[in-house]
Design a protein around this motif. Structure first.
Motif, mmCIF file in Angstrom:
data_model
loop_
_atom_site.group_PDB
_atom_site.id
_atom_site.type_symbol
_atom_site.label_atom_id
_atom_site.label_comp_id
_atom_site.label_asym_id
_atom_site.label_seq_id
_atom_site.Cartn_x
_atom_site.Cartn_y
_atom_site.Cartn_z
ATOM 1 N N LYS A 140 0.822 -1.212 0.000
ATOM 2 C CA LYS A 140 0.000 0.000 0.000
ATOM 3 C C LYS A 140 0.855 1.260 0.000
ATOM 4 C CE LYS A 140 -3.528 -2.639 0.241
ATOM 5 N NZ LYS A 140 -3.739 -3.324 -1.001
ATOM 6 N N SER A 141 2.159 1.074 0.152
ATOM 7 C CA SER A 141 3.084 2.202 0.075
ATOM 8 C C SER A 141 4.445 1.690 -0.372
ATOM 9 C CB SER A 141 3.215 2.915 1.420
ATOM 10 O OG SER A 141 3.826 2.063 2.364
ATOM 11 N N ARG A 142 5.172 2.576 -0.995
ATOM 12 C CA ARG A 142 6.558 2.291 -1.363
ATOM 13 C C ARG A 142 7.384 3.451 -0.827
ATOM 14 N NH1 ARG A 142 6.496 0.623 -6.880
ATOM 15 N NH2 ARG A 142 6.009 -1.394 -6.002
ATOM 16 N N ILE A 143 8.456 3.112 -0.119
ATOM 17 C CA ILE A 143 9.281 4.109 0.558
ATOM 18 C C ILE A 143 10.741 3.840 0.220
ATOM 19 C CG2 ILE A 143 9.993 4.969 2.834
ATOM 20 C CD1 ILE A 143 7.015 3.251 3.248
ATOM 21 N N THR B 133 6.221 9.121 -8.226
ATOM 22 C CA THR B 133 6.821 8.290 -9.268
ATOM 23 C C THR B 133 7.261 6.919 -8.759
ATOM 24 O OG1 THR B 133 8.991 9.294 -8.932
ATOM 25 C CG2 THR B 133 7.578 10.259 -10.647
ATOM 26 N N LEU B 134 7.341 6.744 -7.448
ATOM 27 C CA LEU B 134 7.703 5.424 -6.910
ATOM 28 C C LEU B 134 6.623 4.383 -7.183
ATOM 29 C CD1 LEU B 134 9.243 6.326 -3.438
ATOM 30 C CD2 LEU B 134 10.431 5.710 -5.544
ATOM 31 N N GLY B 135 5.428 4.832 -7.526
ATOM 32 C CA GLY B 135 4.336 3.913 -7.826
ATOM 33 C C GLY B 135 4.286 3.490 -9.281
ATOM 34 N N GLY B 136 5.223 3.950 -10.069
ATOM 35 C CA GLY B 136 5.205 3.652 -11.495
ATOM 36 C C GLY B 136 5.604 2.224 -11.832
ATOM 37 N N VAL B 137 5.046 1.758 -12.939
ATOM 38 C CA VAL B 137 5.370 0.443 -13.479
ATOM 39 C C VAL B 137 5.699 0.627 -14.957
ATOM 40 C CG1 VAL B 137 4.459 -1.855 -13.985
ATOM 41 C CG2 VAL B 137 3.836 -0.726 -11.854
ATOM 42 N N LEU B 138 6.806 0.075 -15.395
ATOM 43 C CA LEU B 138 7.202 0.189 -16.793
ATOM 44 C C LEU B 138 6.392 -0.790 -17.638
ATOM 45 C CD1 LEU B 138 9.148 1.602 -18.744
ATOM 46 C CD2 LEU B 138 10.762 -0.259 -18.339
ATOM 47 N N HIS C 8 -0.961 3.668 -12.699
ATOM 48 C CA HIS C 8 -2.312 3.215 -12.375
ATOM 49 C C HIS C 8 -2.421 2.679 -10.956
ATOM 50 C CE1 HIS C 8 -3.311 3.849 -16.532
ATOM 51 N NE2 HIS C 8 -2.441 2.936 -16.941
ATOM 52 N N ARG C 9 -1.309 2.309 -10.341
ATOM 53 C CA ARG C 9 -1.327 1.758 -8.977
ATOM 54 C C ARG C 9 -1.328 2.843 -7.905
ATOM 55 N NH1 ARG C 9 3.486 -2.311 -8.620
ATOM 56 N NH2 ARG C 9 2.932 -2.013 -6.450
ATOM 57 N N ASN C 10 -1.067 4.094 -8.286
ATOM 58 C CA ASN C 10 -1.026 5.178 -7.303
ATOM 59 C C ASN C 10 -2.416 5.495 -6.771
ATOM 60 O OD1 ASN C 10 1.654 5.319 -7.972
ATOM 61 N ND2 ASN C 10 1.675 7.507 -8.316
ATOM 62 N N ILE C 11 -2.465 5.944 -5.541
ATOM 63 C CA ILE C 11 -3.706 6.366 -4.912
ATOM 64 C C ILE C 11 -4.158 7.680 -5.548
ATOM 65 C CG2 ILE C 11 -2.712 7.775 -3.056
ATOM 66 C CD1 ILE C 11 -4.634 6.117 -1.175
ATOM 67 N N ASP C 12 -5.439 8.008 -5.454
ATOM 68 C CA ASP C 12 -5.915 9.279 -6.006
ATOM 69 C C ASP C 12 -5.291 10.442 -5.222
ATOM 70 O OD1 ASP C 12 -8.196 10.504 -4.058
ATOM 71 O OD2 ASP C 12 -8.248 8.303 -4.012
ATOM 72 N N LYS C 13 -5.178 11.587 -5.882
ATOM 73 C CA LYS C 13 -4.448 12.725 -5.297
ATOM 74 C C LYS C 13 -5.059 13.234 -3.995
ATOM 75 C CE LYS C 13 -2.428 14.333 -9.579
ATOM 76 N NZ LYS C 13 -2.286 15.411 -10.549
ATOM 77 N N SER D 160 20.823 3.456 -0.090
ATOM 78 C CA SER D 160 19.368 3.574 -0.160
ATOM 79 C C SER D 160 18.710 2.246 0.147
ATOM 80 C CB SER D 160 18.930 4.021 -1.552
ATOM 81 O OG SER D 160 19.524 5.245 -1.886
ATOM 82 N N HIS D 161 17.529 2.301 0.745
ATOM 83 C CA HIS D 161 16.770 1.102 1.081
ATOM 84 C C HIS D 161 15.340 1.282 0.648
ATOM 85 C CE1 HIS D 161 20.066 -0.423 3.528
ATOM 86 N NE2 HIS D 161 20.241 0.838 3.869
ATOM 87 N N VAL D 162 14.742 0.249 0.060
ATOM 88 C CA VAL D 162 13.368 0.282 -0.386
ATOM 89 C C VAL D 162 12.511 -0.524 0.586
ATOM 90 C CG1 VAL D 162 11.755 -0.328 -2.239
ATOM 91 C CG2 VAL D 162 14.057 0.486 -2.804
ATOM 92 N N LEU D 163 11.401 0.072 1.030
ATOM 93 C CA LEU D 163 10.438 -0.612 1.872
ATOM 94 C C LEU D 163 9.095 -0.620 1.157
ATOM 95 C CD1 LEU D 163 11.046 1.104 5.335
ATOM 96 C CD2 LEU D 163 12.066 -1.013 4.513
ATOM 97 N N GLU D 164 8.404 -1.736 1.210
ATOM 98 C CA GLU D 164 7.017 -1.780 0.740
ATOM 99 C C GLU D 164 6.174 -2.227 1.917
ATOM 100 O OE1 GLU D 164 7.017 -4.316 -2.745
ATOM 101 O OE2 GLU D 164 7.338 -2.560 -4.018
ATOM 102 N N ILE D 165 5.200 -1.424 2.235
ATOM 103 C CA ILE D 165 4.347 -1.718 3.385
ATOM 104 C C ILE D 165 2.900 -1.692 2.919
ATOM 105 C CG2 ILE D 165 3.585 -0.898 5.655
ATOM 106 C CD1 ILE D 165 6.490 0.095 6.064
#
Length: 167
Positions: free
Chosen positions: A7-10, A93-98, A106-111, A162-167
């Motif tokens: 539900k989030s990417r950090i 932009t962390l929610g982007g998919v190539l 399309h995976r990003n939450i509404d603004k 850098s470290h990526v977390l998905e929660i």
């Protein structure tokens, strides 16, 4: 059936210093910036299905993760264990998919929901850091960027750490 994906990417990035423009220069005003010295940069993106329920977990994860190295002994500590600030940067932009050659978001939450979550996240992070800092003698701050705007950013690091977390 509920989506069980993140539900989030950090992204967490150590820094020696960072400067983020929060408001561009206009005819009537100078540009505005926030700055931190040594500390932690937190890039955050909320994905579809994110609710306030995940915010406490994100705050605790980013502030208690032992990522920073103390020079004397090489031991890793959290940002709460040392002098250091936190800079939170909204990063949709962390929610982007190539897809092929094009990034899709399309995976990003509404603004509107994203702004509410971001604002609450910044508030919770600031409160948690003030209540739990182990370096009470230090003036630890939590600074943040402006949700929904492009922002000029400068950062000095002591390595690409850098470290990526998905929660």
């Amino acid at each position: 059936m509920a989506d069980s994906g993140p539900k989030s990417r950090i992204i967490l990035q150590q820094c020696l210093s960072a400067r983020l423009q929060t408001q561009p220069k206009t005819v009537n005003s100078e540009a505005k910036f926030v700055e931190i010295g040594p500390g932690l940069i937190v890039y955050v993106c909320f994905l579809k299905g994110a609710t306030e329920d995940i915010l406490d977990k994100i705050v605790k994860s980013i502030t208690t993760a032992k990522l920073s190295e103390i020079e004397e002994d090489g031991k890793r500590v959290s940002v709460l264990d040392q002098p250091g600030d936190i800079l939170i940067i909204p990063q949709a932009t962390l929610g982007g998919v190539l897809k092929g050659k094009v990034m899709q978001y399309h995976r990003n939450i509404d603004k509107e929901t994203g702004l509410k979550l971001y604002s609450k996240f910044v508030e919770l992070c600031g409160s948690f850091v003030m209540d739990n800092s182990k370096s009470k003698e230090c003036d630890k701050t939590v600074k943040f960027g402006t949700y929904g705007n492009r922002q000029v950013f400068n950062c000095v690091t002591n390595g690409p750490y850098s470290h990526v977390l998905e929660i």
